[in-house]
Design a protein around this motif. Sequence first.
Motif, PDB file in Angstrom:
ATOM      1  N   LYS A  32       0.831  -1.204   0.000  1.00  0.00           N
ATOM      2  CA  LYS A  32       0.000   0.000   0.000  1.00  0.00           C
ATOM      3  C   LYS A  32       0.863   1.251   0.000  1.00  0.00           C
ATOM      4  CE  LYS A  32      -4.312  -1.561   2.178  1.00  0.00           C
ATOM      5  NZ  LYS A  32      -5.323  -1.209   3.205  1.00  0.00           N
ATOM      6  N   VAL A  33       0.294   2.319  -0.517  1.00  0.00           N
ATOM      7  CA  VAL A  33       0.913   3.638  -0.446  1.00  0.00           C
ATOM      8  C   VAL A  33       0.174   4.434   0.616  1.00  0.00           C
ATOM      9  CG1 VAL A  33       1.421   5.784  -1.674  1.00  0.00           C
ATOM     10  CG2 VAL A  33       1.543   3.589  -2.882  1.00  0.00           C
ATOM     11  N   SER A  34       0.907   4.970   1.572  1.00  0.00           N
ATOM     12  CA  SER A  34       0.297   5.776   2.629  1.00  0.00           C
ATOM     13  C   SER A  34       0.619   7.239   2.379  1.00  0.00           C
ATOM     14  CB  SER A  34       0.831   5.350   3.997  1.00  0.00           C
ATOM     15  OG  SER A  34       0.299   6.170   5.024  1.00  0.00           O
ATOM     16  N   ILE A  35      -0.402   8.107   2.405  1.00  0.00           N
ATOM     17  CA  ILE A  35      -0.173   9.540   2.216  1.00  0.00           C
ATOM     18  C   ILE A  35      -0.849  10.325   3.338  1.00  0.00           C
ATOM     19  CG2 ILE A  35       0.140   9.484  -0.284  1.00  0.00           C
ATOM     20  CD1 ILE A  35      -2.788  10.358  -0.582  1.00  0.00           C
ATOM     21  N   THR A  36      -0.140  11.332   3.817  1.00  0.00           N
ATOM     22  CA  THR A  36      -0.727  12.254   4.793  1.00  0.00           C
ATOM     23  C   THR A  36      -1.374  13.399   4.030  1.00  0.00           C
ATOM     24  OG1 THR A  36       1.419  13.360   4.968  1.00  0.00           O
ATOM     25  CG2 THR A  36       0.897  11.693   6.624  1.00  0.00           C
ATOM     26  N   VAL A  37      -2.523  13.837   4.520  1.00  0.00           N
ATOM     27  CA  VAL A  37      -3.268  14.900   3.840  1.00  0.00           C
ATOM     28  C   VAL A  37      -3.783  15.896   4.870  1.00  0.00           C
ATOM     29  CG1 VAL A  37      -3.980  13.294   2.023  1.00  0.00           C
ATOM     30  CG2 VAL A  37      -5.530  13.738   3.926  1.00  0.00           C
ATOM     31  N   THR A  38      -3.786  17.169   4.514  1.00  0.00           N
ATOM     32  CA  THR A  38      -4.411  18.171   5.372  1.00  0.00           C
ATOM     33  C   THR A  38      -5.876  18.337   4.978  1.00  0.00           C
ATOM     34  OG1 THR A  38      -3.757  19.972   3.892  1.00  0.00           O
ATOM     35  CG2 THR A  38      -2.260  19.437   5.702  1.00  0.00           C
ATOM     36  N   GLY A  39      -6.592  19.125   5.764  1.00  0.00           N
ATOM     37  CA  GLY A  39      -7.977  19.439   5.420  1.00  0.00           C
ATOM     38  C   GLY A  39      -9.029  18.777   6.283  1.00  0.00           C
ATOM     39  N   GLN A  40      -8.612  17.952   7.247  1.00  0.00           N
ATOM     40  CA  GLN A  40      -9.608  17.325   8.118  1.00  0.00           C
ATOM     41  C   GLN A  40     -10.166  18.379   9.086  1.00  0.00           C
ATOM     42  OE1 GLN A  40      -8.248  14.683  11.259  1.00  0.00           O
ATOM     43  NE2 GLN A  40      -9.856  13.214  10.740  1.00  0.00           N
ATOM     44  N   PRO A  41     -11.484  18.587   9.112  1.00  0.00           N
ATOM     45  CA  PRO A  41     -12.062  19.574  10.028  1.00  0.00           C
ATOM     46  C   PRO A  41     -11.834  19.173  11.481  1.00  0.00           C
ATOM     47  CG  PRO A  41     -13.620  18.999   8.292  1.00  0.00           C
ATOM     48  CD  PRO A  41     -12.495  18.010   8.223  1.00  0.00           C
ATOM     49  N   PRO A  42     -11.775  20.140  12.385  1.00  0.00           N
ATOM     50  CA  PRO A  42     -11.599  19.819  13.801  1.00  0.00           C
ATOM     51  C   PRO A  42     -12.861  19.179  14.369  1.00  0.00           C
ATOM     52  CG  PRO A  42     -12.062  22.147  13.551  1.00  0.00           C
ATOM     53  CD  PRO A  42     -11.903  21.595  12.157  1.00  0.00           C
ATOM     54  N   ALA A  61     -11.922   2.247   0.693  1.00  0.00           N
ATOM     55  CA  ALA A  61     -12.615   1.039   0.228  1.00  0.00           C
ATOM     56  C   ALA A  61     -12.567   0.932  -1.296  1.00  0.00           C
ATOM     57  CB  ALA A  61     -14.060   1.047   0.713  1.00  0.00           C
ATOM     58  N   ALA A  62     -12.665   2.111  -1.957  1.00  0.00           N
ATOM     59  CA  ALA A  62     -12.639   2.122  -3.421  1.00  0.00           C
ATOM     60  C   ALA A  62     -11.216   2.052  -3.975  1.00  0.00           C
ATOM     61  CB  ALA A  62     -13.325   3.383  -3.946  1.00  0.00           C
ATOM     62  N   ASN A  63     -10.236   2.385  -3.122  1.00  0.00           N
ATOM     63  CA  ASN A  63      -8.828   2.376  -3.532  1.00  0.00           C
ATOM     64  C   ASN A  63      -8.019   1.618  -2.489  1.00  0.00           C
ATOM     65  OD1 ASN A  63      -8.659   4.592  -5.900  1.00  0.00           O
ATOM     66  ND2 ASN A  63     -10.075   5.315  -4.332  1.00  0.00           N
ATOM     67  N   PRO A  64      -8.135   0.291  -2.473  1.00  0.00           N
ATOM     68  CA  PRO A  64      -7.540  -0.504  -1.391  1.00  0.00           C
ATOM     69  C   PRO A  64      -6.017  -0.430  -1.308  1.00  0.00           C
ATOM     70  CG  PRO A  64      -8.376  -1.908  -3.160  1.00  0.00           C
ATOM     71  CD  PRO A  64      -8.878  -0.538  -3.438  1.00  0.00           C
ATOM     72  N   ASN A  65      -5.372   0.125  -2.318  1.00  0.00           N
ATOM     73  CA  ASN A  65      -3.913   0.219  -2.280  1.00  0.00           C
ATOM     74  C   ASN A  65      -3.417   1.557  -1.733  1.00  0.00           C
ATOM     75  OD1 ASN A  65      -3.494  -2.370  -3.374  1.00  0.00           O
ATOM     76  ND2 ASN A  65      -3.780  -1.595  -5.452  1.00  0.00           N
ATOM     77  N   ILE A  66      -4.367   2.396  -1.270  1.00  0.00           N
ATOM     78  CA  ILE A  66      -3.985   3.702  -0.741  1.00  0.00           C
ATOM     79  C   ILE A  66      -4.508   3.870   0.676  1.00  0.00           C
ATOM     80  CG2 ILE A  66      -4.134   6.209  -1.039  1.00  0.00           C
ATOM     81  CD1 ILE A  66      -4.603   5.747  -4.016  1.00  0.00           C
ATOM     82  N   ASP A  67      -3.642   4.238   1.593  1.00  0.00           N
ATOM     83  CA  ASP A  67      -4.030   4.592   2.959  1.00  0.00           C
ATOM     84  C   ASP A  67      -4.001   6.110   3.090  1.00  0.00           C
ATOM     85  OD1 ASP A  67      -4.582   2.199   4.229  1.00  0.00           O
ATOM     86  OD2 ASP A  67      -2.487   1.828   4.757  1.00  0.00           O
ATOM     87  N   LYS A 318       9.047  16.372  -2.006  1.00  0.00           N
ATOM     88  CA  LYS A 318       9.841  15.186  -1.686  1.00  0.00           C
ATOM     89  C   LYS A 318       9.047  13.893  -1.893  1.00  0.00           C
ATOM     90  CE  LYS A 318      12.453  17.818   1.761  1.00  0.00           C
ATOM     91  NZ  LYS A 318      12.835  17.955   3.196  1.00  0.00           N
ATOM     92  N   ALA A 319       7.780  14.040  -2.324  1.00  0.00           N
ATOM     93  CA  ALA A 319       6.936  12.857  -2.490  1.00  0.00           C
ATOM     94  C   ALA A 319       7.438  11.984  -3.640  1.00  0.00           C
ATOM     95  CB  ALA A 319       5.493  13.280  -2.753  1.00  0.00           C
ATOM     96  N   SER A 320       7.350  10.673  -3.437  1.00  0.00           N
ATOM     97  CA  SER A 320       7.740   9.721  -4.477  1.00  0.00           C
ATOM     98  C   SER A 320       6.691   9.730  -5.593  1.00  0.00           C
ATOM     99  CB  SER A 320       7.817   8.313  -3.887  1.00  0.00           C
ATOM    100  OG  SER A 320       6.515   7.888  -3.480  1.00  0.00           O
ATOM    101  N   PRO A 321       7.040   9.206  -6.777  1.00  0.00           N
ATOM    102  CA  PRO A 321       6.035   9.116  -7.850  1.00  0.00           C
ATOM    103  C   PRO A 321       4.777   8.372  -7.406  1.00  0.00           C
ATOM    104  CG  PRO A 321       8.220   8.697  -8.726  1.00  0.00           C
ATOM    105  CD  PRO A 321       8.375   8.775  -7.232  1.00  0.00           C
ATOM    106  N   GLU A 322       4.957   7.352  -6.564  1.00  0.00           N
ATOM    107  CA  GLU A 322       3.795   6.606  -6.083  1.00  0.00           C
ATOM    108  C   GLU A 322       2.902   7.475  -5.201  1.00  0.00           C
ATOM    109  OE1 GLU A 322       6.927   4.049  -7.427  1.00  0.00           O
ATOM    110  OE2 GLU A 322       6.956   5.569  -5.826  1.00  0.00           O
ATOM    111  N   LYS A 323       3.528   8.285  -4.349  1.00  0.00           N
ATOM    112  CA  LYS A 323       2.754   9.178  -3.482  1.00  0.00           C
ATOM    113  C   LYS A 323       2.077  10.286  -4.298  1.00  0.00           C
ATOM    114  CE  LYS A 323       5.192   8.566   0.940  1.00  0.00           C
ATOM    115  NZ  LYS A 323       4.034   8.397   1.846  1.00  0.00           N
TER     116      LYS A 323
END
Length: 449
Positions: A32-42, A61-67, A318-323
């Motif tokens: 799996k590819v794990s990515i951190t993302v901003t934008g989650q409401p408090p 669920a729709a993209n099981p290879n991405i966390d 600095k993100a990899s092509p996969e990220k």
Amino acid sequence: MHRTLTGLVIVAALCLSACGTPAQDPPAAAGKVSITVTGQPPTSQAVERKLFDQEVAEFEAANPNIDIVPHEGFMDPKTFSAKLAGGQLEDVYYVYFTDPATIIARRQAADITEAAKDLPVLRQLQQPLIDIFKDRTGKLYGLPTANYSMGLLYNKTLFAKAGLDPDKAPATWDEVRDAAKKIAALGNGTVGFAEASKNNQGGWHLVTWSYAMGSQIARQQGEKWTADFNNSKVKQALQQLKDMRWTDGSMGEKQLLEATDLQRMMGAGQLGMYLAAPENVPVLVKEFKGRYEDYGVAAMPGGHATLLGGEGYMINPKASPEKIKAGLTWIQWKYLNPDRIETQIKRYLDEKQPIGLPAIPTPDIWTGDVRARQTELKTKYANVPQKNFQSYLDGNTKLKGNLEPPNAQQVYAVLDSVMQGVLTNKDADIDQLLSDAEAKVNSALAQVK
């Protein structure tokens, strides 16, 4: 500024939790590819947080290879560079429209030109919004996800009480002044027109006034930016404010106001008009006990231009092509997915959120068939009076949209003093105020790289 008139306060509050040292994110499962993302409401924004977290689960669920590893908050320009240098910047991060040019110049975002070239949204989004995320050679470094433009928010009930047509908002500044006088004449502390003047919001609004009068704030010559507001058009805006404040008495005695003051006055039925984007209306209803039917939003008076703002997402350099690929998949699915417009609207409706306001819950960034479909769906499910905002939508098609100036927050801080001078000093010298501000703004613009 972004999102609503209370943007500064919201972002500052969010960044208390989002902009410090983040907790260690869990590693992705094998394959799996794990990515951190901003934008989650408090958690304080319960509905928005619930819907966001629900969407994360659906995406995974729709993209099981991405966390997806969500982080609360949006962006604090003061800590951005330090987070990047310290390896703490998220893989997918939020930006205001004022940020991309500087971020690109500093090489603080990944070049996504090749990775994004086949995304269908590039043909469906408004081209000027995409261009905000390009460099001078046409390379792409991010995607827009929402935009807004400033308009005139007005109290239809007070208009009717003052003998004004509640279905016809002022279209010129003379009409604004006349309406403000009539509303203030109702008495009982009623204010015809109010204006923000502190915490950078006065400067932000003065920029809006300047654009509306046909002026710029800064101009670029080669690599250099210089102030461009010490002119007759901005003086006209300030003279109008000065006349309304001191000659007409239609702006009330209390000054040094900010967004929450304006919203509180409007929600209490004590204010006729102020400058705002439509996103202010739900705030008036939810936080200040207003009613949707009481408010209208019109396009910026004058027929020249308005302040255009908005937001988007960029990817860590600095993100990899996969990220990068995973990040673009997330951005398109979450924010730029025409197939989910109806789903988003229905979910907002289930949560008793407003449907029918401009840009809520789906942004007005589309063109062609997608935009037509979006309009159709918002009309179908509308639970607020859409006609109250039609003049805003119609008028904006004729106005030029100007972005915020570079180093916007520093510029706003300087221009606060100009707005304060006019609104708190009957004998304020507009020429002197602008000359003093010009020198300070030029110093701020000299820092733009």
